[in-house]
Design an enzyme around this catalytic site. Structure first.
Site, PDB file in Angstrom:
ATOM      1  N   THR A 146      27.282  23.938  34.069  1.00  0.00           N
ATOM      2  CA  THR A 146      27.423  25.006  33.083  1.00  0.00           C
ATOM      3  C   THR A 146      28.354  26.121  33.577  1.00  0.00           C
ATOM      4  O   THR A 146      28.727  26.173  34.745  1.00  0.00           O
ATOM      5  CB  THR A 146      26.060  25.635  32.763  1.00  0.00           C
ATOM      6  OG1 THR A 146      25.546  26.251  33.968  1.00  0.00           O
ATOM      7  CG2 THR A 146      25.068  24.604  32.262  1.00  0.00           C
TER       8      THR A 146
ATOM      9  N   GLU B  54      28.917  18.545  33.283  1.00  0.00           N
ATOM     10  CA  GLU B  54      29.640  18.675  34.549  1.00  0.00           C
ATOM     11  C   GLU B  54      29.409  20.049  35.181  1.00  0.00           C
ATOM     12  O   GLU B  54      30.214  20.502  36.005  1.00  0.00           O
ATOM     13  CB  GLU B  54      31.137  18.434  34.362  1.00  0.00           C
ATOM     14  CG  GLU B  54      31.475  17.064  33.823  1.00  0.00           C
ATOM     15  CD  GLU B  54      31.190  15.940  34.786  1.00  0.00           C
ATOM     16  OE1 GLU B  54      31.769  15.938  35.879  1.00  0.00           O
ATOM     17  OE2 GLU B  54      30.395  15.057  34.441  1.00  0.00           O
TER      18      GLU B  54
ATOM     19  N   SER C   8      21.696  21.652  35.505  1.00  0.00           N
ATOM     20  CA  SER C   8      22.922  21.741  36.304  1.00  0.00           C
ATOM     21  C   SER C   8      22.677  21.809  37.804  1.00  0.00           C
ATOM     22  O   SER C   8      23.620  21.720  38.581  1.00  0.00           O
ATOM     23  CB  SER C   8      23.727  22.976  35.864  1.00  0.00           C
ATOM     24  OG  SER C   8      24.277  22.779  34.587  1.00  0.00           O
TER      25      SER C   8
END
Length: 396
Positions: free
Chosen positions: A375, A373, A135
């Site tokens: 966490t 998109e 991420s």
């Protein structure tokens, strides 16, 4: 002051049409492609034109007529409502629907007019994640080296949704690693370009109807016009240009989570009512059965997630900065859908754990909606930075 939370009739009508599509096109084949991972859902080819027509209608209209206060409901609101209805049917099949991938949101968010003409109608996947990071988008190590009027891209991306079926890939790459975040740009790369190799397709917990690929880029040459946005490295703006993509896609992912959560709640309500459990909205939850009280708690979280997603989309349509709200909607909806589907499995007992219903599948599908998109942890960090006014260097 009274706040009207009802959707305009035009959006309601479109939502009803999409719901019927999801019910008749997705639900009947949902279990089939959950079991047949990596098989292309050929049944969707005949529906792709219908969805494209609906999408073109939405984009052609751009927005509703401005209200008295000048506000509108536009493409972002339509996108979230579409995500809700399609994910209610099957989120994996929604992601597998031919014609438009997550990369299209990046093109819509960052591309200039000439690029929109060239790439606006392509089928684009998004390639961000690499073997060395998840991420933390700022850790991109894929490189884009200027060579005359071209860029040469080298690197490897993993977990690319639609990676083997798309026509183009939006690739995040750095122009200069020493410049940090500011040098990260996105490029539109044809999937059939020389040097682009689909290394493998991943086996996954959920959304099995959607292909998820690992892709290698070896000396892939693209024209300079394939760089979305400005080619300049502006250290003051960091990589806000490419991050704009998330302001559009996170509310849509929240919409997917809302759709799956609603599907699970509907199945749970039906089973509880058949078992004689009364859900009473006029009685305090402490005076109701444990199952009814739990259902009301889950439903309240679902409603909050729905409203947060609509708010983030509405702000985007009205050109209001929505980075905080986009992350809030994604964080809340991602947390809610995993809670709703897991509790639905538990409350339904053996029926929820079996394949007699789709509830156990929705529980597996839901986890990715809390991960991709960005966490849960990343969203909370972004929200904290915005609220406290702290830069990433101070709040990690």
């Amino acid at each position: 002051m009274t706040i009207n939370l009802e959707l305009p009739e035009k959006l309601t009508t479109r939502g009803e049409a999409l719901h019927a599509f999801a019910e008749n096109a997705f639900r009947p084949i949902s279990r089939k492609y959950d079991r047949q991972e990596h098989d292309k859902p050929v049944e969707l080819d005949q529906f792709a034109e219908l969805v494209a027509a609906n999408r073109n209608s939405a984009s052609g209209e751009k927005s509703d007529k401005p209200k008295k206060d000048g506000t509108v409901n536009g493409a972002n609101m339509v996108g979230v409502l579409t995500a809700i209805e399609m994910a209610w049917g099957d989120v994996g099949l929604m992601l597998a629907l031919p014609g438009r991938g997550l990369g299209n949101a990046a093109i819509d968010a960052v591309a200039n007019e000439e690029q929109l003409k060239e790439y606006g109608s392509v089928y684009a996947a998004m390639a961000i994640t690499e073997p060395g990071f998840g991420s933390d988008s700022a850790a991109v190590s894929t490189t884009a080296t200027k060579d005359g009027d071209d860029y040469i891209i080298n690197g490897e991306k993993i977990f690319v949704t639609d990676g083997s079926r798309c026509s183009h890939i939006v690739v995040w790459a750095t122009l200069d690693k020493s410049q940090g975040r500011a040098a990260i740009k996105s490029f539109v790369v044809p999937r059939d370009a020389e040097g682009v190799t689909v290394v493998r397709l991943e086996h996954k917990l959920g959304i099995k109807a959607s292909d998820t690929a690992a892709i290698r880029f070896e000396d892939v040459r693209v024209p300079a016009t394939a760089l979305l946005g400005s080619p300049e490295i502006d250290t003051k703006k960091s990589f806000s240009g490419v991050m704009q993509t998330f302001d559009n896609t996170r509310p849509a992912v929240a919409g997917m989570a809302v759709g799956v959560a609603r599907a699970a709640l509907e199945e749970l309500r039906k089973a509880l009512e058949e078992a004689g459990v009364e859900i009473d909205y006029d009685t305090p939850i402490n005076n109701q059965t444990g199952a009814a009280a739990e259902f009301l708690r889950l439903e309240a979280d679902y409603e909050a997630s729905y409203l947060l997603a609509l708010r983030a989309a509405w702000m985007a349509d009205n050109k209001q900065p929505n980075s905080t709200e986009a992350s809030m909607s994604k964080a809340k909806a991602g947390r809610t859908v995993t809670d709703v589907t897991t509790r639905a499995v538990e409350l339904l007992g053996s029926l929820g754990y079996s394949e007699d219903l789709l509830v156990e599948k929705w529980a597996r599908d839901s986890k990715i909606l809390d991960i991709f998109e960005g966490t849960q942890q990343i969203q909370n960090l972004i929200i904290a930075r915005r609220i406290l006014g702290k830069p990433s260097s101070e709040l990690k």
